[in-house]
Every structure is written in C-alpha cells, then in structure tokens.
Design a protein around this motif. Structure first.
Motif, PDB file in Angstrom:
ATOM      1  N   ARG A  19     -39.154  26.747   3.506  1.00  0.00           N
ATOM      2  CA  ARG A  19     -38.596  25.630   2.722  1.00  0.00           C
ATOM      3  C   ARG A  19     -37.967  24.534   3.577  1.00  0.00           C
ATOM      4  O   ARG A  19     -37.304  23.646   3.038  1.00  0.00           O
ATOM      5  CB  ARG A  19     -37.564  26.122   1.700  1.00  0.00           C
ATOM      6  CG  ARG A  19     -38.101  27.109   0.690  1.00  0.00           C
ATOM      7  CD  ARG A  19     -39.191  26.488  -0.148  1.00  0.00           C
ATOM      8  NE  ARG A  19     -39.681  27.428  -1.162  1.00  0.00           N
ATOM      9  CZ  ARG A  19     -40.726  27.206  -1.946  1.00  0.00           C
ATOM     10  NH1 ARG A  19     -41.406  26.084  -1.803  1.00  0.00           N
ATOM     11  NH2 ARG A  19     -41.104  28.097  -2.825  1.00  0.00           N
ATOM     12  N   ARG A  27     -34.875  28.436   5.680  1.00  0.00           N
ATOM     13  CA  ARG A  27     -34.182  29.669   5.297  1.00  0.00           C
ATOM     14  C   ARG A  27     -34.842  30.840   6.021  1.00  0.00           C
ATOM     15  O   ARG A  27     -36.069  30.928   6.104  1.00  0.00           O
ATOM     16  CB  ARG A  27     -34.280  29.860   3.777  1.00  0.00           C
ATOM     17  CG  ARG A  27     -33.526  31.075   3.259  1.00  0.00           C
ATOM     18  CD  ARG A  27     -33.471  31.103   1.746  1.00  0.00           C
ATOM     19  NE  ARG A  27     -34.785  31.240   1.125  1.00  0.00           N
ATOM     20  CZ  ARG A  27     -35.359  30.316   0.368  1.00  0.00           C
ATOM     21  NH1 ARG A  27     -34.766  29.149   0.152  1.00  0.00           N
ATOM     22  NH2 ARG A  27     -36.544  30.516  -0.161  1.00  0.00           N
ATOM     23  N   ASN A  68     -28.935  27.951   1.415  1.00  0.00           N
ATOM     24  CA  ASN A  68     -29.124  27.323   0.100  1.00  0.00           C
ATOM     25  C   ASN A  68     -29.357  25.818   0.206  1.00  0.00           C
ATOM     26  O   ASN A  68     -29.499  25.133  -0.795  1.00  0.00           O
ATOM     27  CB  ASN A  68     -27.971  27.642  -0.849  1.00  0.00           C
ATOM     28  CG  ASN A  68     -26.641  27.086  -0.375  1.00  0.00           C
ATOM     29  OD1 ASN A  68     -26.599  26.255   0.529  1.00  0.00           O
ATOM     30  ND2 ASN A  68     -25.557  27.564  -0.973  1.00  0.00           N
ATOM     31  N   TYR A  70     -32.055  24.797   1.524  1.00  0.00           N
ATOM     32  CA  TYR A  70     -33.513  24.684   1.426  1.00  0.00           C
ATOM     33  C   TYR A  70     -33.966  25.113   0.034  1.00  0.00           C
ATOM     34  O   TYR A  70     -34.024  26.300  -0.292  1.00  0.00           O
ATOM     35  CB  TYR A  70     -34.163  25.525   2.529  1.00  0.00           C
ATOM     36  CG  TYR A  70     -33.650  25.109   3.894  1.00  0.00           C
ATOM     37  CD1 TYR A  70     -34.039  23.904   4.462  1.00  0.00           C
ATOM     38  CD2 TYR A  70     -32.729  25.900   4.578  1.00  0.00           C
ATOM     39  CE1 TYR A  70     -33.551  23.504   5.697  1.00  0.00           C
ATOM     40  CE2 TYR A  70     -32.241  25.504   5.816  1.00  0.00           C
ATOM     41  CZ  TYR A  70     -32.650  24.306   6.367  1.00  0.00           C
ATOM     42  OH  TYR A  70     -32.150  23.906   7.580  1.00  0.00           O
ATOM     43  N   LYS A  71     -34.244  24.098  -0.786  1.00  0.00           N
ATOM     44  CA  LYS A  71     -34.587  24.317  -2.186  1.00  0.00           C
ATOM     45  C   LYS A  71     -36.097  24.474  -2.354  1.00  0.00           C
ATOM     46  O   LYS A  71     -36.865  23.899  -1.597  1.00  0.00           O
ATOM     47  CB  LYS A  71     -34.088  23.126  -3.030  1.00  0.00           C
ATOM     48  CG  LYS A  71     -32.580  22.880  -2.925  1.00  0.00           C
ATOM     49  CD  LYS A  71     -31.784  24.040  -3.481  1.00  0.00           C
ATOM     50  CE  LYS A  71     -30.325  23.713  -3.734  1.00  0.00           C
ATOM     51  NZ  LYS A  71     -29.557  23.148  -2.656  1.00  0.00           N
ATOM     52  N   PRO A  72     -36.538  25.238  -3.386  1.00  0.00           N
ATOM     53  CA  PRO A  72     -35.700  26.032  -4.276  1.00  0.00           C
ATOM     54  C   PRO A  72     -35.148  27.268  -3.578  1.00  0.00           C
ATOM     55  O   PRO A  72     -35.704  27.726  -2.583  1.00  0.00           O
ATOM     56  CB  PRO A  72     -36.663  26.419  -5.396  1.00  0.00           C
ATOM     57  CG  PRO A  72     -38.010  26.433  -4.754  1.00  0.00           C
ATOM     58  CD  PRO A  72     -37.973  25.337  -3.738  1.00  0.00           C
ATOM     59  N   LEU A  73     -34.057  27.800  -4.109  1.00  0.00           N
ATOM     60  CA  LEU A  73     -33.485  29.024  -3.573  1.00  0.00           C
ATOM     61  C   LEU A  73     -34.474  30.178  -3.727  1.00  0.00           C
ATOM     62  O   LEU A  73     -35.433  30.097  -4.510  1.00  0.00           O
ATOM     63  CB  LEU A  73     -32.190  29.371  -4.302  1.00  0.00           C
ATOM     64  CG  LEU A  73     -31.030  28.373  -4.199  1.00  0.00           C
ATOM     65  CD1 LEU A  73     -29.829  28.892  -4.983  1.00  0.00           C
ATOM     66  CD2 LEU A  73     -30.650  28.128  -2.749  1.00  0.00           C
ATOM     67  N   ASP A  75     -36.125  33.484  -5.006  1.00  0.00           N
ATOM     68  CA  ASP A  75     -36.165  34.083  -6.344  1.00  0.00           C
ATOM     69  C   ASP A  75     -35.182  35.253  -6.419  1.00  0.00           C
ATOM     70  O   ASP A  75     -35.027  36.006  -5.453  1.00  0.00           O
ATOM     71  CB  ASP A  75     -37.595  34.560  -6.636  1.00  0.00           C
ATOM     72  CG  ASP A  75     -37.767  34.981  -8.080  1.00  0.00           C
ATOM     73  OD1 ASP A  75     -37.391  36.129  -8.400  1.00  0.00           O
ATOM     74  OD2 ASP A  75     -38.250  34.175  -8.887  1.00  0.00           O
ATOM     75  N   HIS A 108     -28.177  35.283  -3.041  1.00  0.00           N
ATOM     76  CA  HIS A 108     -29.043  34.312  -2.363  1.00  0.00           C
ATOM     77  C   HIS A 108     -28.326  33.001  -2.053  1.00  0.00           C
ATOM     78  O   HIS A 108     -28.840  32.197  -1.263  1.00  0.00           O
ATOM     79  CB  HIS A 108     -30.303  34.057  -3.185  1.00  0.00           C
ATOM     80  CG  HIS A 108     -31.307  35.171  -3.076  1.00  0.00           C
ATOM     81  ND1 HIS A 108     -31.779  35.634  -1.867  1.00  0.00           N
ATOM     82  CD2 HIS A 108     -31.920  35.927  -4.030  1.00  0.00           C
ATOM     83  CE1 HIS A 108     -32.638  36.609  -2.077  1.00  0.00           C
ATOM     84  NE2 HIS A 108     -32.744  36.810  -3.376  1.00  0.00           N
ATOM     85  N   SER A 109     -27.167  32.771  -2.635  1.00  0.00           N
ATOM     86  CA  SER A 109     -26.391  31.593  -2.251  1.00  0.00           C
ATOM     87  C   SER A 109     -25.804  31.759  -0.859  1.00  0.00           C
ATOM     88  O   SER A 109     -25.296  30.796  -0.271  1.00  0.00           O
ATOM     89  CB  SER A 109     -25.268  31.334  -3.262  1.00  0.00           C
ATOM     90  OG  SER A 109     -24.330  32.402  -3.243  1.00  0.00           O
ATOM     91  N   GLN A 246     -38.428  13.943   1.848  1.00  0.00           N
ATOM     92  CA  GLN A 246     -38.648  14.407   0.473  1.00  0.00           C
ATOM     93  C   GLN A 246     -39.276  13.304  -0.391  1.00  0.00           C
ATOM     94  O   GLN A 246     -38.898  13.074  -1.540  1.00  0.00           O
ATOM     95  CB  GLN A 246     -37.337  14.908  -0.144  1.00  0.00           C
ATOM     96  CG  GLN A 246     -36.776  16.132   0.564  1.00  0.00           C
ATOM     97  CD  GLN A 246     -35.462  16.609  -0.022  1.00  0.00           C
ATOM     98  OE1 GLN A 246     -34.829  15.912  -0.821  1.00  0.00           O
ATOM     99  NE2 GLN A 246     -35.039  17.800   0.362  1.00  0.00           N
TER     100      GLN A 246
END
Length: 442
Positions: A19, A27, A68, A70-73, A75, A108-109, A246
């Motif tokens: 990500r 991440r 966190n 690097y989105k999306p976190l 799953d 995951h945060s 982005q």
C-alpha cells in the motif's frame, strides 16, 4: 567418476511492504506457511526497518511510519503474526530477529510501517524530452541494452512507469522517434515482454532474453506522465512547484527547500540549470488545495524529487503563502551553422536565450562525438584545416571554453567546462564540427 550438479535457488523474501508508493515503502507484512500477516508496532524501530530494507534489496532505512498511513487498512480478518521485534540491525532477514509470535493485544491500527530508499531502477528512458519519456533501456551486469518492441504494449509501459516512479502510462511511441538511434554496437537484451501491468519492476515480467531477429529500428519506447511540474510561470521551466500524489496535484512547502532540491526538479523536467528559488510573491501565483510536501532534503544528485527525504505527504502545517517557486534555465540546445547541412558548421549553444560560440581550447574527438550524437548526426569525421577555414567566425558571445567530455555523455551540457561566458578566446578559435551525415564537398 560420477559428477553431481547442485542447483541453488534463492528463496523469495518472507517480508513485503504494501500500500505504499513503491515496493520499498509501505505497511510491513510477513509470510508464514503461505499466508501473509502484519507486524504489530510495539517496539518497532529503525534497526528493524534496516533489516526489512536489506531483505528486500532496497536502499537505506529512512523511517518507521505508522502502518495505518497506508490505506486501506489491513482487513480485520488478516492475522497479526508478530510483535516486539528486536533486531540489532545487522541481520539479513527479519526472521533472524528476536520477536514474539503470540500476538493478543494489538489491532491493525497498530500495524508497523517502513520507509526505505528505493534501489536504483534497472530500466531507464533515454533521448526523450524528460526522464519519463524515451527509448527503453534495461541494465544487465552493468551494461545497458535496448528492448525489442515485438509484443510491446501499454501494460509493459505501466510497469516501466511504476519502476521509474513516473506517473501513469501514456503511450508506446514510434520505435525510432527518439534520435539518434542506439549505436549499432549496443545490444538488444530482451524481446516479447509480457507484463500483466501490476508488476513493480520490468524484470518480473515474462520475456525472451535471446534476441536474434530485431534491429534498433524496432527498439521499444515509453511515455509516462510526469509527477512534477512548474505552473503559472512564463514557461515550462519556471513557476510554482507542484507534485502529483494519489492522482492529485498539490504544492510543495518552502520549509527546508534549497538549491540542491531545485537542481533535482530542473533535471527531472529536462530543463537547464537551477537559477532561482523563492516564495510565491503574490496571491495570483499561490496554489490552492493540497500541500503535499514539506521539509524536502536533497543531495542534488537524485534523478527524481521522490528520492529525496521529506515529511510524509500531506502532513504539514504550511500555508500557500509558503508555496515553493522554482526557476530553471531553458533546456540546453546546440546547433551547427553556416554549413552545407545541419550536421556541419560552426558550433553554437543557447544560453539565457542568446546563441553563442564555443572556444576550441582543449577541443578534440570526444567532444565532437558528443555533439554529433546529440544532434542525431552520426559520428564525427576528420576534415582538413582548409575546409574548416571556409567558415566565417562568429560574433557576439563566446559561451563555453575548456570543454572536456568522456565521449559517453548524452548532452554537451554534461561535459566539464568553465562557467558560462568565462573564456580567454576570440572568434578565430570558434569550434567547427563535421559529422558523418554532413560531410562537406572537399
């Protein structure tokens, strides 16, 4: 006597970064029994990142960002495999470090992140107007070769653009658009490249490495979108600095900005020497919207602004009053004048919008070789002094003196020379060049 042969295959890394903007940032995830899980950031530090960077073949460790970012976190069903990682920084793989594998108090945060310097790409684009467009060349064992365009398509270009840190793939241009063509002695390394478009590097794509039926008139080209631009100025080489991240353009904060960083921008844009950095002076030249970068720190040798250190994208307390303004000289140009063709004549170079001559102090075959190649005129040829005397000396400025080239430069600007306008010459010493395609009738 029996002979035994052993094949040793290097196992793939058990760690990856996801990500992020490239394979050397993101991440952290580790692999166990074919499944990928995250790393809790309890105790995570730069020594741990050093090991991750080494295992991935990236450059130096540069940061320990929160995962966190690097989105999306990850799953919620993805497992967190390890925590309390404790490396001394010298290990070759993360699995060699002390760690706790029973994770019960992380979410995951709290996933760990890592920033490494990108390893130098094994691909480059040459002879184009900027580093993100040109003829495709790949590196193998320290040597650069071209790519045959059999089967070459936009998915392959997408991978090239990603590896170079350029923007979106925009085109697969004509094979011989970028002059001069590659030297006949340069090898063609690969053909029938077949990427799915998601690879991080061209070397990951299927390809054929035994090339026997291609010539340099079939060399592949690529056009990628640039991720840096100068806007609201009098030309493409002067203006407010903006970067694309982005899929959105944003400005760069002046905090920490200096001439070394401006040199990188000018080089990346295919412009000339950096001449000025300043804050935008009025509301008309200030940006709007996002401010992507601040505290940019470059050595001045980087090929791309994203290879410089900076604060995290979008995280700063700057205002548009602090937007960075950069001015570069116009792109370096040269020409041969008063000859029978455009490939023979007195050499002139453009500086500050004015054409001027070049003094012949120290001038020799290697310097002529660079000129002929830059103009797409083949190789230099020897011409007797009688033919050279046909040319009327120039007038006006003498821009360059004591030029010294290795013969491999793509532009005369890359050769060593005195400062612009400094010389001890007169126009009787103006350089005259004859290239193969412009041989005079003597």
């Amino acid at each position: 006597m029996a002979l035994f042969f052993f094949l040793i295959f290097e196992s793939p890394p058990k760690v990856r970064l996801v990500r992020g903007p490239h394979r050397c940032e993101g991440r952290v995830e580790v692999e166990r029994n074919g499944e990928w899980g995250t790393v809790c950031d309890d105790g995570w530090n730069l020594k741990d990142v050093e090991v991750v960077c080494r295992e991935l073949g990236c450059g130096a460790a540069k940061g320990t960002p929160s995962g966190n970012l690097y989105k999306p976190l990850a799953d919620e069903k993805q497992k967190i495999f390890i925590q309390d990682v404790n490396c001394n920084g010298t290990e070759d793989e993360l699995i060699e470090c002390d760690r706790v594998e029973d994770v019960f108090d992380c979410s995951h945060s709290e996933d760990a992140g890592a920033i490494c310097e990108k390893s130098p790409p094994k691909v480059r684009l040459v002879r184009g107007p900027h580093r993100c467009e040109g003829r495709v060349e790949v590196e193998r064992n320290g040597e650069w070769g071209t790519v045959c365009d059999n089967g070459w398509n936009m998915k392959d270009v997408e991978v090239v653009c990603r590896e170079l840190g350029c923007g979106a793939a925009k085109g697969t241009p004509s094979r011989n658009l970028y002059k001069p063509l590659a030297d006949e002695k340069q090898k063609i390394f690969i053909q029938d490249v077949n990427c799915n478009g998601t690879e991080d590097e061209l070397i990951e794509c299927d390809r054929v490495e035994d090339v026997f039926d291609c010539s340099h008139s079939e060399d592949a080209g690529a056009i990628c979108e640039r991720t840096v631009r100068l806007v609201d100025g009098p030309g493409r080489c002067k203006g407010r600095l903006e970067v694309k991240h982005q899929k959105q353009w944003g400005t760069v904060c002046k905090a920490g900005w200096n001439l070394s960083a401006a040199k990188v921008v000018c080089r990346q844009l295919g412009c000339g020497k950096a001449t000025l950095i300043k804050r935008c002076c009025n509301k008309d030249t200030q940006g709007q919207g996002l401010i992507w970068l601040s505290n940019v720190s470059c050595s001045g040798q980087e090929e791309d602004l994203q290879h410089c250190l900076s604060g995290l994208e979008g995280y700063n307390n700057c205002t548009h009053d602090e937007d960075t303004w950069v001015e570069c000289e116009d792109p370096f140009k040269l020409r041969l004048v008063n000859g029978d063709t455009s490939c023979s004549g007195r050499l002139e170079v453009l500086h500050k919008g004015i054409w001027g001559s070049v003094c012949d102090d120290g001038w020799a075959k290697k310097e002529e070789q660079v000129v002929c190649q830059q103009l797409g005129c083949g190789k230099p040829i020897f011409v007797p002094a009688k033919a050279r005397k046909k040319f009327v000396p120039g007038n006006g400025r003498i821009w360059l003196d004591d030029v010294h080239c290795k013969g491999e430069e793509q532009s005369l600007e890359q050769c060593q020379h005195r400062s612009w306008g400094y010389h001890d010459c007169n126009h009787k010493e103006d350089v005259v060049v004859f290239c193969l395609e412009g041989q005079p009738d003597i």
